[in-house]
Scaffold this motif. Structure first.
Motif, PDB file in Angstrom:
ATOM      1  N   LEU A  21      33.569   4.494  33.859  1.00 14.55           N
ATOM      2  CA  LEU A  21      33.434   5.791  35.165  1.00 14.55           C
ATOM      3  C   LEU A  21      34.885   6.257  35.438  1.00 14.55           C
ATOM      4  CD1 LEU A  21      31.742   7.273  36.994  1.00 14.55           C
ATOM      5  CD2 LEU A  21      31.721   5.370  38.547  1.00 14.55           C
ATOM      6  N   ALA A  22      35.634   5.249  35.739  1.00  9.51           N
ATOM      7  CA  ALA A  22      37.122   5.345  36.191  1.00  9.51           C
ATOM      8  C   ALA A  22      37.680   6.426  34.889  1.00  9.51           C
ATOM      9  CB  ALA A  22      37.941   4.242  36.454  1.00  9.51           C
ATOM     10  N   LEU A  82      36.207   8.581  32.780  1.00  9.08           N
ATOM     11  CA  LEU A  82      35.721   9.643  32.916  1.00  9.08           C
ATOM     12  C   LEU A  82      35.890  10.542  34.277  1.00  9.08           C
ATOM     13  CD1 LEU A  82      32.090   9.016  31.764  1.00  9.08           C
ATOM     14  CD2 LEU A  82      33.962  10.085  30.351  1.00  9.08           C
ATOM     15  N   LEU A  83      36.123   9.863  35.370  1.00 11.97           N
ATOM     16  CA  LEU A  83      36.714  10.540  36.413  1.00 11.97           C
ATOM     17  C   LEU A  83      38.083  11.143  36.524  1.00 11.97           C
ATOM     18  CD1 LEU A  83      34.746   8.643  39.274  1.00 11.97           C
ATOM     19  CD2 LEU A  83      34.140  10.717  38.504  1.00 11.97           C
ATOM     20  N   PHE A  84      38.950  10.060  35.948  1.00  9.79           N
ATOM     21  CA  PHE A  84      40.318  10.513  35.870  1.00  9.79           C
ATOM     22  C   PHE A  84      40.667  11.727  34.788  1.00  9.79           C
ATOM     23  CE2 PHE A  84      44.694   9.776  34.376  1.00  9.79           C
ATOM     24  CZ  PHE A  84      45.447   9.840  35.594  1.00  9.79           C
ATOM     25  N   GLY A  90      38.185  13.054  32.495  1.00  3.34           N
ATOM     26  CA  GLY A  90      36.860  14.016  32.340  1.00  3.34           C
ATOM     27  C   GLY A  90      36.623  13.542  30.884  1.00  3.34           C
ATOM     28  N   GLY A 145      38.882  10.180  28.301  1.00  3.57           N
ATOM     29  CA  GLY A 145      37.588  10.133  28.318  1.00  3.57           C
ATOM     30  C   GLY A 145      36.598   9.955  26.906  1.00  3.57           C
TER      31      GLY A 145
END
Length: 209
Positions: free
Chosen positions: A47-48, A50-52, A54, A60
């Protein structure tokens, strides 16, 4: 129950009630919580990433390519571990300890790497052999030396009696006299004989998932 038929001692109560057994089972079951924590940590990392960066970013993409398979493998291992621990607990709740004479010896077993004879491939492997009253083999299980669970391990050359909780047609818990240490064992090829109605019912209850 074959142990009764042979005149062997069958201890009253369930194997699960043996002092010390519950503590060993609970320690093994803690592995489930550790596995769940590991899956959660992997999910947080994914999750980190993907959030950082994309999902379309290099970070990602690498995270998806690496962490998703790792999470799948971890989840699979945890599920198998959970199934094994549940199996152990069910067997020890259903069956009491049976006291069997035994010996360790090399026996003929089906083996993919063995020599072909009578339509199958055969080899030899070390086994714990549960004995009939006349000293002949009743059944055998893989040597349990490397998988004992409990406060101490037996000396290999002095074990001439074991406690067994289960159905010798399929498998069960094998223990040093006294109930600890113990481990789960199963037949290489399940027995095909039909037991008494009570035996078959106990086997069904122990096999429930």
């Amino acid at each position: 129950m074959t142990a009764h038929e042979y005149g062997y001692q069958v201890l009253p109560g369930a194997a699960l009630d043996t002092p010390g057994v519950e503590a060993v089972l609970r320690r093994r079951e803690r592995g489930l919580r550790q596995g769940a924590a590991l899956i959660a940590a992997e999910a947080v990392l994914l999750l980190a990433a993907l959030l950082f960066g994309g999902p379309a970013s290099l970070l990602g993409g690498v995270a998806l390519a690496v962490l998703v398979p790792v999470m799948a493998v971890t989840a699979g291992v945890v599920l198998l571990w959970r199934r094994a621990r549940r199996k152990e607990r069910r067997v020890m709740a259903v069956y009491g300890w049976q006291v069997w004479p035994c010996r360790a010896e090399a026996v003929r077993v089906a083996s993919a790497d063995g020599e072909r004879a009578q339509g199958r491939r055969w080899g030899t492997a070390g086994r714990i052999v549960l004995l009939r009253p006349d000293g002949r083999s009743h059944c055998s299980f893989p040597l349990p030396w490397d998988g004992w669970e409990g406060p101490k391990a037996p000396q290999r050359h002095v074990l001439d009696e074991v406690w067994f909780a289960g159905d010798t047609r399929f498998g069960g818990m094998l223990a040093v006299p006294g109930g600890l240490p113990f481990r789960y064992v199963r037949r290489s090829a399940p027995g095909l004989g039909q037991g008494a109605p009570a035996e078959d019912e106990a086997a069904r209850r122990a096999a429930q998932r």
